[in-house]
Design a protein around this motif. Structure first.
Motif, mmCIF file in Angstrom:
data_model
loop_
_atom_site.group_PDB
_atom_site.id
_atom_site.type_symbol
_atom_site.label_atom_id
_atom_site.label_comp_id
_atom_site.label_asym_id
_atom_site.label_seq_id
_atom_site.Cartn_x
_atom_site.Cartn_y
_atom_site.Cartn_z
ATOM 1 N N LYS A 250 0.845 -1.190 0.000
ATOM 2 C CA LYS A 250 0.000 0.000 0.000
ATOM 3 C C LYS A 250 0.881 1.240 0.000
ATOM 4 C CE LYS A 250 -3.779 -2.266 2.497
ATOM 5 N NZ LYS A 250 -4.634 -2.253 3.730
ATOM 6 N N THR A 251 0.747 2.041 -1.036
ATOM 7 C CA THR A 251 1.526 3.272 -1.139
ATOM 8 C C THR A 251 0.804 4.278 -2.015
ATOM 9 O OG1 THR A 251 3.652 4.246 -1.775
ATOM 10 C CG2 THR A 251 2.876 2.372 -3.073
ATOM 11 N N SER A 252 1.012 5.551 -1.736
ATOM 12 C CA SER A 252 0.395 6.614 -2.536
ATOM 13 C C SER A 252 1.394 7.276 -3.471
ATOM 14 C CB SER A 252 -0.226 7.675 -1.612
ATOM 15 O OG SER A 252 0.762 8.261 -0.789
ATOM 16 N N ARG B 228 1.092 13.457 5.642
ATOM 17 C CA ARG B 228 0.307 12.455 4.914
ATOM 18 C C ARG B 228 1.061 11.132 4.876
ATOM 19 N NH1 ARG B 228 0.168 11.041 -0.538
ATOM 20 N NH2 ARG B 228 1.726 12.646 -0.976
ATOM 21 N N ILE C 78 2.385 7.872 3.248
ATOM 22 C CA ILE C 78 2.726 7.557 1.861
ATOM 23 C C ILE C 78 3.010 6.080 1.644
ATOM 24 C CG2 ILE C 78 3.576 9.873 1.345
ATOM 25 C CD1 ILE C 78 6.439 8.823 1.787
ATOM 26 N N SER D 18 -1.704 4.410 4.376
ATOM 27 C CA SER D 18 -1.350 5.174 3.179
ATOM 28 C C SER D 18 -2.532 5.997 2.670
ATOM 29 C CB SER D 18 -0.871 4.230 2.074
ATOM 30 O OG SER D 18 -0.435 4.950 0.953
ATOM 31 N N GLY D 19 -2.273 7.278 2.408
ATOM 32 C CA GLY D 19 -3.312 8.190 1.935
ATOM 33 C C GLY D 19 -3.986 8.982 3.032
ATOM 34 N N GLU E 8 -4.334 11.633 6.008
ATOM 35 C CA GLU E 8 -3.684 12.903 6.323
ATOM 36 C C GLU E 8 -3.960 13.278 7.772
ATOM 37 O OE1 GLU E 8 -3.217 17.506 4.668
ATOM 38 O OE2 GLU E 8 -4.327 16.007 3.528
#
Length: 322
Positions: free
Chosen positions: A36-38, A164, A166, A171-172, A174
């Motif tokens: 999971k990463t943005s 936020r 990342i 992840s995602g 804020e």
């Protein structure tokens, strides 16, 4: 020019800076969910040198009264936090330079006070996410030369400049930003003689010294290979960021006060740069900023380097004035 030898000596930077790679980091970050990463490009994340917690964040700091503090020079910068129901608190940059994150609780509100020297970014966040209280540490990673934090509960990685997540389970997400500002210790003392200041941590550090001597006069940022800011603005020039807008500090110092885009920004002389001279107290005067809305309330903002604003807000608006 920044004295890299001093940084190697004091912070233990490694000679080889390697690109982040989930397979490479998995041994150290066994509980981080790298699926999971943005962010789309892992090469943006690099090692800054120290390992996980190599720069030790502070938990539950101690405080002393303003009147009892005699070690901090009048021009030294502090991060001011004013939360209803509690005495105003000053978090000296002389300590945050070496620890970067302070996990504190003020009037029952869990907060994280953060400072990234390489971006000059000083931000305060609420540590609660969906009812869970997080404790933040320093990952040892950088993205666009900005500190990547992590939370100890989910081992997710967080971008300090944005607040936020990342990488990882959150992840995602804020964090809630809280109004705070950099000002001189002398200004804080004058306004809050009954206030509190964070006590010196019980670590063997050269508190009051600047290991990044001359950094904010450098031609380029440390460990950053991104694009340069537009409009001929130097990468290490300070700008005041409010949302996705940036005002040059030089303009604000010249005009004294600017009212634009729904905020009023005032500049006041008397705060030393923490990234100039070898002793923070001897840094050149960069002044202090307050940002307020039409009702006079303090507004979340950051005084950061221009390259960092351009890196994280590439479509942001540069408020250049006339």
């Amino acid at each position: 020019m920044i004295r890299l030898s001093a940084i190697v000596l004091t912070l233990g930077l490694l000679a080889n800076i390697v690109a982040a790679n989930p397979a490479r980091w998995q041994g150290e970050w066994q509980d981080t969910d790298f699926s999971k990463t943005s962010i789309g490009d892992w090469s943006q994340i690099i090692s800054g040198g120290p390992p996980k917690d190599g720069i030790p964040a502070l938990d539950s700091p101690q405080f002393r009264t303003v009147a009892s503090e005699s070690r901090i020079a009048s021009r030294e910068p502090v991060i001011t936090v004013e939360i209803a129901g509690a005495k105003p608190r000053a978090y000296p940059i002389r300590y945050l330079t070496w620890h970067e994150i302070v996990n504190d609780t003020v009037a029952g509100r869990p907060i994280a006070v953060t400072f990234c020297p390489l971006c000059n970014s000083a931000l305060v966040f609420d540590r609660r996410v969906a009812g869970q209280v997080l404790r933040f540490g320093v990952s040892g990673k950088l993205r666009h030369s900005d500190m990547v934090m992590y939370d100890r509960e989910t081992q997710s990685w967080w971008q300090q400049a944005e607040g936020r997540a990342i990488v990882g389970a959150l992840s995602g997400t804020e964090l809630t930003h809280l109004p705070s500002w950099l000002e001189s210790w002398g200004d804080f003392k004058s306004r809050h003689p009954e206030g509190l200041v964070m006590e010196e941590p019980a670590f063997n550090r050269a508190y009051g010294r600047n290991p990044y001597r001359g950094y904010d006069s450098s031609a380029k940022p440390f460990l950053y290979d991104g694009s340069q800011p537009p409009h001929g603005i130097a990468p290490l020039e300070r700008v005041v960021r409010v949302g996705d807008r940036a005002w040059r500090l030089t303009r604000l110092a010249e005009e004294g006060e600017v009212t634009e885009a729904g905020v009023t920004i005032t500049w006041r002389a008397g705060q030393a740069s923490a990234l100039d001279a070898g002793a923070i107290a001897e840094g050149r005067d960069v002044g202090s900023i307050r940002v307020r809305d039409k009702a006079g309330r303090d507004v979340v903002h950051d005084v950061m380097f221009a390259f960092a604003f351009d890196a994280f807000w590439p479509d942001g608006e540069w408020m250049l004035g006339r």
